[in-house]
Enzyme design. Structure first.
Site, PDB file in Angstrom:
ATOM      1  N   ASP A  12      38.293  38.235  32.886  1.00  0.00           N
ATOM      2  CA  ASP A  12      38.649  38.404  34.687  1.00  0.00           C
ATOM      3  C   ASP A  12      36.601  37.417  34.333  1.00  0.00           C
ATOM      4  O   ASP A  12      35.695  37.710  33.708  1.00  0.00           O
ATOM      5  CB  ASP A  12      38.351  39.059  35.029  1.00  0.00           C
ATOM      6  CG  ASP A  12      38.324  38.582  36.924  1.00  0.00           C
ATOM      7  OD1 ASP A  12      38.950  37.170  37.421  1.00  0.00           O
ATOM      8  OD2 ASP A  12      37.877  38.449  37.739  1.00  0.00           O
ATOM      9  N   SER A  13      36.595  36.289  34.930  1.00  0.00           N
ATOM     10  CA  SER A  13      34.778  36.079  35.467  1.00  0.00           C
ATOM     11  C   SER A  13      34.126  37.154  35.703  1.00  0.00           C
ATOM     12  O   SER A  13      33.166  36.770  35.589  1.00  0.00           O
ATOM     13  CB  SER A  13      34.785  34.514  36.770  1.00  0.00           C
ATOM     14  OG  SER A  13      35.874  35.250  37.378  1.00  0.00           O
ATOM     15  N   GLY A  45      34.769  30.475  40.977  1.00  0.00           N
ATOM     16  CA  GLY A  45      35.019  29.663  41.916  1.00  0.00           C
ATOM     17  C   GLY A  45      34.711  28.144  42.274  1.00  0.00           C
ATOM     18  O   GLY A  45      35.411  27.460  42.321  1.00  0.00           O
ATOM     19  N   CYS A  75      42.342  35.952  36.742  1.00  0.00           N
ATOM     20  CA  CYS A  75      41.737  35.052  36.803  1.00  0.00           C
ATOM     21  C   CYS A  75      42.181  33.967  37.830  1.00  0.00           C
ATOM     22  O   CYS A  75      42.522  32.625  37.026  1.00  0.00           O
ATOM     23  CB  CYS A  75      39.965  34.558  36.365  1.00  0.00           C
ATOM     24  SG  CYS A  75      38.507  33.921  37.308  1.00  0.00           S
ATOM     25  N   THR A  77      40.975  31.469  39.254  1.00  0.00           N
ATOM     26  CA  THR A  77      40.246  30.055  39.149  1.00  0.00           C
ATOM     27  C   THR A  77      39.941  29.327  37.721  1.00  0.00           C
ATOM     28  O   THR A  77      40.951  28.077  36.954  1.00  0.00           O
ATOM     29  CB  THR A  77      38.846  30.050  39.083  1.00  0.00           C
ATOM     30  OG1 THR A  77      38.571  30.780  40.630  1.00  0.00           O
ATOM     31  CG2 THR A  77      37.730  28.856  39.083  1.00  0.00           C
ATOM     32  N   GLU A 161      31.723  42.272  46.210  1.00  0.00           N
ATOM     33  CA  GLU A 161      30.855  41.949  44.947  1.00  0.00           C
ATOM     34  C   GLU A 161      29.786  43.168  45.426  1.00  0.00           C
ATOM     35  O   GLU A 161      28.921  43.857  45.205  1.00  0.00           O
ATOM     36  CB  GLU A 161      30.701  41.280  43.977  1.00  0.00           C
ATOM     37  CG  GLU A 161      31.837  40.987  42.947  1.00  0.00           C
ATOM     38  CD  GLU A 161      31.817  40.316  41.829  1.00  0.00           C
ATOM     39  OE1 GLU A 161      30.631  40.129  41.979  1.00  0.00           O
ATOM     40  OE2 GLU A 161      32.871  39.959  41.449  1.00  0.00           O
ATOM     41  N   CYS A 195      42.803  35.291  44.895  1.00  0.00           N
ATOM     42  CA  CYS A 195      41.814  35.437  44.315  1.00  0.00           C
ATOM     43  C   CYS A 195      42.419  37.183  44.132  1.00  0.00           C
ATOM     44  O   CYS A 195      42.382  37.903  44.364  1.00  0.00           O
ATOM     45  CB  CYS A 195      40.550  35.244  44.792  1.00  0.00           C
ATOM     46  SG  CYS A 195      39.059  36.054  43.666  1.00  0.00           S
ATOM     47  N   HIS A 197      39.751  39.492  43.527  1.00  0.00           N
ATOM     48  CA  HIS A 197      39.344  40.155  44.105  1.00  0.00           C
ATOM     49  C   HIS A 197      39.977  40.836  45.791  1.00  0.00           C
ATOM     50  O   HIS A 197      39.248  41.778  46.193  1.00  0.00           O
ATOM     51  CB  HIS A 197      38.140  39.362  44.330  1.00  0.00           C
ATOM     52  CG  HIS A 197      36.984  39.240  43.594  1.00  0.00           C
ATOM     53  ND1 HIS A 197      36.836  38.999  42.395  1.00  0.00           N
ATOM     54  CD2 HIS A 197      35.277  39.895  43.840  1.00  0.00           C
ATOM     55  CE1 HIS A 197      36.077  39.081  41.557  1.00  0.00           C
ATOM     56  NE2 HIS A 197      35.234  39.341  42.465  1.00  0.00           N
TER      57      HIS A 197
END
Length: 276
Positions: A12-13, A45, A75, A77, A161, A195, A197
């Protein structure tokens, strides 16, 4: 690298892929896992297609060097902007073209149409995922009768985050983007959290969407899809090592990563720093 150690890679990023890892680990605890968050270069993103492709391919090569026969790009994106080119153009020319890289968009779209009664689905994602049109394109393949509406939510990842996802500020931005989406189509009855998150915003989303609207997160879908994939590809499954080890790496500060991971995993972890 120990030739007998062949973990499943999860990329993941940043932190969001941990929500996918958590579900995969629950269904498939017997395997070894190696997680990489490219936090030093996150977020992906808003970056260009070329930049996301370069970052993602660099990360895939790192996983291969670490002995992973299979990598999950957890991820949206990266799956939207880089995965197809890597699968079709890069992977066949690597030292071991039998390795596999899987994303989160295809397994999600394969089942997403099952959730809707109105035939109208909303996608909540990053700017990059929305601009790629990956979800409408894939949904057309599997569910051509379903209409897809997209809404970029550029501030949600930052809220999460920065541990602000339970704040009143989060309420404001959740409500704002939902209003923009439903202004496109009031009969949407299924919302995909596009996403990894976004599951952390589930309490806020439930608070601000109509009770009949289904909220779909990807972790469980991707985990079930992986179970099915390994059953259909025993030649790959047999290459995976089964030591139940978990290793977490980041391109940024490993101490910060380990602490921040608690938001996503429900437990603090030890992480290692790596340079790509």
């Amino acid at each position: 690298m120990n030739s007998n150690h062949s973990p499943i890679g999860i990329f993941d990023s940043g932190f969001g892929g941990l929500t996918v890892f958590k579900e995969i680990e629950t269904l498939l605890p017997q395997y070894d896992y190696l997680y990489l968050g490219d936090n030093a270069r996150a977020p992906y993103g808003s970056r260009s297609f070329e930049t996301v492709y370069q970052y993602t391919w660099q990360s895939m090569q790192w996983f291969f060097e670490m002995g992973c026969p299979l990598v999950i790009v957890a991820c949206n994106t990266a799956s939207a902007k880089a995965l197809r080119n890597i699968q079709q153009l890069d992977l066949p020319h690597t030292v071991d073209p039998t390795r596999r890289i899987l994303g989160v968009i295809r397994p999600t779209t394969e089942v997403l149409g099952q959730y809707t009664q109105s035939g109208k689905v909303g996608i909540l994602g990053t700017i990059g995922t929305v601009k790629s049109d990956s979800y409408p394109i894939e949904m057309e393949k599997y569910w051509p009768e379903v209409e897809v509406f997209q809404q970029a939510c550029p501030l949600w990842v930052s809220l999460i985050e920065n541990d602000e996802h339970e704040s009143e500020v989060a309420d404001y931005f959740v409500r704002k983007y939902l209003e923009q989406l439903f202004a496109q189509e009031s009969e949407i009855d299924t919302l995909l959290l596009g996403c990894t998150h976004y599951p952390l915003l589930m309490p806020k989303l439930k608070k601000h969407v109509p009770a009949h609207v289904k909220l779909v997160s990807q972790g469980e879908i991707v985990a079930k899809s992986l179970v099915d994939y390994l059953a259909r590809h025993p030649e790959l499954e047999s290459r995976l090592s089964r030591g139940e080890t978990r290793r977490f790496c980041t391109t940024d500060n490993p101490g910060d990563f380990g602490k921040q991971a608690q938001i996503f995993l429900g437990r603090e972890i030890e992480a290692s720093g790596v340079h790509l």
